[in-house]
Design an enzyme around this catalytic site. Sequence first.
Site, short mmCIF file in Angstrom:
data_model
loop_
_atom_site.label_atom_id
_atom_site.label_comp_id
_atom_site.label_asym_id
_atom_site.label_seq_id
_atom_site.Cartn_x
_atom_site.Cartn_y
_atom_site.Cartn_z
N SER A 1 0.82 -1.21 0.00
CA SER A 1 0.00 0.00 0.00
C SER A 1 0.86 1.26 0.00
CB SER A 1 -0.94 0.01 1.21
OG SER A 1 -0.20 0.05 2.43
N ASN B 1 -0.70 7.81 -7.59
CA ASN B 1 -0.92 9.26 -7.72
C ASN B 1 0.01 9.88 -8.75
OD1 ASN B 1 -2.88 10.51 -5.51
ND2 ASN B 1 -1.84 8.76 -4.57
N ARG C 1 0.43 3.56 -3.29
CA ARG C 1 -0.20 4.88 -3.11
C ARG C 1 0.60 5.95 -3.83
NH1 ARG C 1 -0.20 4.69 1.73
NH2 ARG C 1 -2.38 4.24 2.25
#
Length: 278
Positions: free
Chosen positions: A207, A215, A211
Amino acid sequence: MAGASAPTSSEYIVHHLAHLNTSGAAQKDIIDFSIINIDTVFYSVLMAVVTGWIMYRAAQRITPGVPGRFVGAIESLVEFVHEQARSIVKGDISNIAPLALTSFVWIVMMNALDLLPVDLLPRIGEMLGLHYMRVVPTADLNGTLSLAIVVLVLSIYYGIKVKGFGHFLHELVSAPFGTSRNPVFAIILGSANLAMQLIEYVAKTVSLGMRLFGNMFAGELVFMLIALLGATATWWGAGLGFLTGLGWAIFHILIITLQGFIFMMLTLVYIGQAHEAH
């Protein structure tokens, strides 16, 4: 590019999403551990050198009295990161706070490469005979997962350092469900605890890397779409491309900084959890 004629929109995007790697061609397989993305390594190291140079220059310019704007900004950043580290990590932060500061500034610098014109460095690369190049290291899942794995290793290291190797291993098989004096129940609970701990470590690592990657990859893709809009042979297309590109770049500055901050804070949280006993 795709050929002598102008590439289509899909060909343009596919070409710009291909890495300069050790195979000399665009990677075909989703997973291939024999290939190294040279552009990701190069720009990561380059931004690490720039980050070190910025911090070195700030340290050199520290003098008694009122600091200048540059030194004052760096001092404020150092104090902010130090306060965050002290509030999250319950232990010695003499090495952890500099680690958090380095990760924040380094990731922001790597993210900031996304603000360069999409075709600038790839075009220069093509003039030098490099047909593929991606500039943003954090838009490469290999780069972000590498950073996340470093955080994983550090959390395990501090868990062993703070608690001792025996206590660390004991927690792997005794938390979160506890243990039992009954040998059968102890084995069952120990296996469940170990599975949960491994899942937790893997989930944190994946994660954390996904993440940042998600983005920055999305931001890079939006810039490519805006570049295609600006490339249309109409005055309104070029004008709209300029305005949307400017607006997205201004908004993207927030994303660039925020993603660096989130990665830094999660790094502190995971290392702080390693200091806590279950």
